[in-house]
Design a protein around this motif. Structure first.
Motif, PDB file in Angstrom:
ATOM      1  N   HIS A  31      18.287 -71.328 -74.810  1.00 31.67           N
ATOM      2  CA  HIS A  31      17.320 -72.280 -74.132  1.00 31.67           C
ATOM      3  C   HIS A  31      16.757 -71.323 -73.051  1.00 31.67           C
ATOM      4  CE1 HIS A  31      17.783 -76.303 -76.259  1.00 31.67           C
ATOM      5  NE2 HIS A  31      17.573 -75.591 -76.936  1.00 31.67           N
ATOM      6  N   LYS A  32      17.661 -70.862 -72.068  1.00 36.13           N
ATOM      7  CA  LYS A  32      17.274 -70.023 -70.764  1.00 36.13           C
ATOM      8  C   LYS A  32      16.730 -68.781 -71.125  1.00 36.13           C
ATOM      9  CE  LYS A  32      19.465 -68.236 -66.517  1.00 36.13           C
ATOM     10  NZ  LYS A  32      21.060 -68.188 -65.743  1.00 36.13           N
ATOM     11  N   GLU A  36      13.040 -67.600 -70.111  1.00 40.11           N
ATOM     12  CA  GLU A  36      12.854 -66.508 -69.080  1.00 40.11           C
ATOM     13  C   GLU A  36      11.800 -65.329 -69.733  1.00 40.11           C
ATOM     14  OE1 GLU A  36      16.728 -65.092 -68.223  1.00 40.11           O
ATOM     15  OE2 GLU A  36      17.004 -66.672 -66.821  1.00 40.11           O
ATOM     16  N   THR A  37      12.129 -64.988 -71.283  1.00 39.35           N
ATOM     17  CA  THR A  37      11.307 -64.215 -72.072  1.00 39.35           C
ATOM     18  C   THR A  37       9.941 -64.756 -72.026  1.00 39.35           C
ATOM     19  OG1 THR A  37      13.427 -63.828 -73.393  1.00 39.35           O
ATOM     20  CG2 THR A  37      11.154 -62.981 -74.142  1.00 39.35           C
ATOM     21  N   TRP A  38       9.742 -65.944 -72.158  1.00 31.21           N
ATOM     22  CA  TRP A  38       8.196 -66.374 -72.354  1.00 31.21           C
ATOM     23  C   TRP A  38       7.371 -66.236 -70.947  1.00 31.21           C
ATOM     24  CZ3 TRP A  38       6.062 -68.117 -76.677  1.00 31.21           C
ATOM     25  CH2 TRP A  38       4.850 -68.512 -76.674  1.00 31.21           C
ATOM     26  N   ALA A  39       8.267 -66.645 -69.848  1.00 24.93           N
ATOM     27  CA  ALA A  39       7.629 -66.447 -68.738  1.00 24.93           C
ATOM     28  C   ALA A  39       7.266 -65.023 -68.187  1.00 24.93           C
ATOM     29  CB  ALA A  39       8.663 -66.942 -67.397  1.00 24.93           C
ATOM     30  N   SER A  40       8.184 -64.178 -68.572  1.00 27.42           N
ATOM     31  CA  SER A  40       8.204 -62.670 -68.125  1.00 27.42           C
ATOM     32  C   SER A  40       6.995 -61.860 -68.996  1.00 27.42           C
ATOM     33  CB  SER A  40       9.276 -61.925 -68.241  1.00 27.42           C
ATOM     34  OG  SER A  40       9.773 -61.814 -69.796  1.00 27.42           O
ATOM     35  N   GLU A  45       5.052 -70.792 -67.667  1.00 30.41           N
ATOM     36  CA  GLU A  45       6.319 -71.530 -68.199  1.00 30.41           C
ATOM     37  C   GLU A  45       6.132 -71.983 -69.706  1.00 30.41           C
ATOM     38  OE1 GLU A  45       7.745 -74.734 -65.538  1.00 30.41           O
ATOM     39  OE2 GLU A  45       7.866 -73.236 -63.892  1.00 30.41           O
ATOM     40  N   LEU A  46       7.385 -71.960 -70.236  1.00 23.30           N
ATOM     41  CA  LEU A  46       7.293 -72.316 -71.875  1.00 23.30           C
ATOM     42  C   LEU A  46       7.198 -73.922 -71.709  1.00 23.30           C
ATOM     43  CD1 LEU A  46       7.691 -71.524 -74.598  1.00 23.30           C
ATOM     44  CD2 LEU A  46      10.181 -71.672 -74.225  1.00 23.30           C
ATOM     45  N   GLY A 107      14.595 -58.336 -74.850  1.00 18.68           N
ATOM     46  CA  GLY A 107      13.722 -59.193 -74.743  1.00 18.68           C
ATOM     47  C   GLY A 107      12.819 -59.868 -75.753  1.00 18.68           C
ATOM     48  N   LEU A 108      13.190 -59.769 -76.975  1.00 25.05           N
ATOM     49  CA  LEU A 108      12.459 -59.971 -78.195  1.00 25.05           C
ATOM     50  C   LEU A 108      13.344 -61.135 -78.906  1.00 25.05           C
ATOM     51  CD1 LEU A 108      11.617 -56.551 -79.455  1.00 25.05           C
ATOM     52  CD2 LEU A 108       9.927 -58.151 -78.325  1.00 25.05           C
ATOM     53  N   PHE A 109      12.855 -62.434 -78.758  1.00 24.22           N
ATOM     54  CA  PHE A 109      13.553 -63.496 -79.257  1.00 24.22           C
ATOM     55  C   PHE A 109      13.139 -63.618 -80.846  1.00 24.22           C
ATOM     56  CE2 PHE A 109       9.669 -65.341 -77.365  1.00 24.22           C
ATOM     57  CZ  PHE A 109       8.985 -65.898 -78.478  1.00 24.22           C
ATOM     58  N   GLU A 110      12.182 -62.852 -81.350  1.00 20.49           N
ATOM     59  CA  GLU A 110      11.611 -63.001 -82.546  1.00 20.49           C
ATOM     60  C   GLU A 110      12.791 -61.981 -83.295  1.00 20.49           C
ATOM     61  OE1 GLU A 110       7.873 -62.828 -80.182  1.00 20.49           O
ATOM     62  OE2 GLU A 110       9.836 -61.834 -80.174  1.00 20.49           O
TER      63      GLU A 110
END
Length: 467
Positions: A31-32, A36-40, A45-46, A107-110
């Motif tokens: 979740h964290k 963080e990835t979405w914000a950067s 904010e997500l 940094g790729l949650f995909e």
């Protein structure tokens, strides 16, 4: 034979249990990472709803991958052989581990989503092909015990995942990418050990027509003095099939000779997934809290549930002398009983101080009952009640039903619990009692019977007793 079970299981159902288990520990860390990835990436904010959606995709896409793996597992077993399919399957697990491991540094949650999908494919193929291999290499008097290897390694995978996921090992925030990518270790282990074992003798003779390789494989598995009896059994089945090629899954639905076998696989597989075992794990934390166990210690107590399943699977091998039918029937009847006890104990949880301990005992008893029959015997039956030409297609159908049921209960379960609360166990006790009735009325005993003898038992159901 024992070493073959180990080398097949470590890259088969062990992977399924391990990957189901390890995703729970790093939930907050992922979740964290998503936030963080979405914000950067987007400088905003997500949204909490989007965060829930992304996490749901990461968690549930495993079952979609499992479904895809189950659909291709039968074809892989036919084209590459049972052993070849299992070896090739490890490449999928290693690729998945790499993608999940590099998702955090890149940094790729995909990549995390793709990796979870691929590890689901790996589990789906293993779940389909492993029972085929074990059922076909075992002599009929050991077939049940060897097929239980699937359950032992599945529960062992769950327990290992719970242990590795503890914060003292790989459950800490800094190690969660390593935790998810650790699924490559069983894959490398199988690539190291499985090549030393022969291909399935039944596959070599019946599907490939290679009698010399079949005889060599049987000598390796059964010894030079005992292999002839198994050779004759395989030759009889080959003669009975009369050159019949492996069937496709859709052909089984139109084949009257396997009608009740197919109904059995569908009912048993759905019954296993919808039995209420997920509800037990959902309620475990709440019940442990009510019993006065602190939140910090609950993960360690939860290890007891995994140890329960693993212990029962091991015990089930020793108790296999009573027969598959009695084990699985007894398992469902006991689960029905413990569902009734849990419904009452959860209803009166607040009235008496000793009631939470009854609930806790019922949880462990339910898990033990599940492991006694439904958890282990279901896959054994799928591999036993079909002859060679229908077996891969039957495993595809059984695997597909299992993964669809797994996904469905995952989606509907929160709503069932929210709507019915503790009375959700009334639904599960009804389901368990209905499956028990089906087993009692329909399923014959398969212990110590050849595949042709089991086929004759079902022939009476498919065409009537007089035929």
């Amino acid at each position: 034979l024992f070493l073959a079970v180990c080398s097949v299981g470590i890259g088969g159902t062990f992977q399924y249990g391990y990957n189901v288990s390890i995703i729970n520990a790093p939930t907050q860390h992922i979740h964290k990472f998503l936030n963080e990835t979405w914000a950067s990436r987007y400088h905003v904010e997500l949204n909490p709803d989007l965060l829930t959606f992304l996490w749901s995709v990461i968690a549930s896409i495993f079952s979609l991958g499992g479904l895809c793996g189950a659909l291709i597992g039968g074809s892989m077993a036919i084209q590459l052989g049972r052993k070849g399919a299992l070896l090739m399957n490890n490449a999928i697990a290693i690729l998945a581990a790499i993608l999940m491991g590099i998702s955090f540094p890149t940094g790729l949650f995909e990549l995390l989503i793709v990796g979870r999908f691929l590890v689901g494919v790996n589990s789906g193929v293993g779940f389909c092909v492993q029972p085929l291999y074990l059922g076909e290499v075992a002599p009929k008097h050991l077939r049940g015990s060897m097929a239980m290897g699937s359950s032992i390694f599945l529960t062992g995978g769950i327990l290992t995942g719970q242990i590795i996921g503890l914060r003292e090992i790989l459950g800490a925030e800094a190690y969660w990418p390593l935790l998810l990518s650790s699924s490559c270790v069983p894959a490398f282990a199988q690539l190291l050990f499985l090549p030393w074992f022969p291909e399935s003798p039944r596959y070599l003779l019946i599907d490939r027509g290679d009698e010399l390789s079949c005889a060599k494989a049987l000598k390796r598995f059964h010894g030079s003095s005992q292999h002839q009896r198994e050779m004759e059994d395989i030759q009889q089945e080959c003669f009975a099939l009369d050159g019949e090629k492996a069937k496709k899954p859709w052909q089984l639905f139109a084949d009257r000779t396997v009608r009740w076998q197919l109904v059995t696989v569908i009912v048993m597989t759905m019954g296993q997934q919808l039995s209420g075992i997920n509800a037990i794990y959902f309620y475990a934390t709440y019940i442990f809290e009510q019993a006065g166990i602190s939140a910090e210690k609950i993960p360690y107590v939860t290890l007891g549930t995994g140890a329960c399943e693993c212990l029962t699977a091991l015990t089930c091998v020793c108790n296999n002398c009573v027969g598959r039918r009695y084990l699985i029937l007894g398992g469902y009847l006991l689960m029905t009983l413990w569902s009734i006890v849990l419904t009452f104990s959860l209803t009166y949880q607040e009235l008496y101080s000793w009631v939470p301990y009854v609930s806790m005992a019922s949880i462990f008893a339910f898990i033990l009952s599940f492991g006694l029959g439904p958890g282990g015997i279901t896959n054994t039956l799928t591999a036993e009640i079909f002859v060679q030409s229908s077996r891969p297609a039957a495993c595809v159908i059984g695997g597909t039903v299992s993964w669809v049921s797994f996904f469905t209960i995952g989606m509907l379960f929160p709503f069932i619990v929210r709507g019915l609360k503790q009375y959700c166990f009334v639904v599960f006790l009804l389901e368990c009692s209905l499956v028990a009735a089906f087993i009692f009325l329909v399923i014959p005993e398969t212990k110590n019977k050849s595949f042709l003898e089991i086929k004759k038992e079902f022939h009476k159901l498919n065409f009537g007793r007089k035929s």
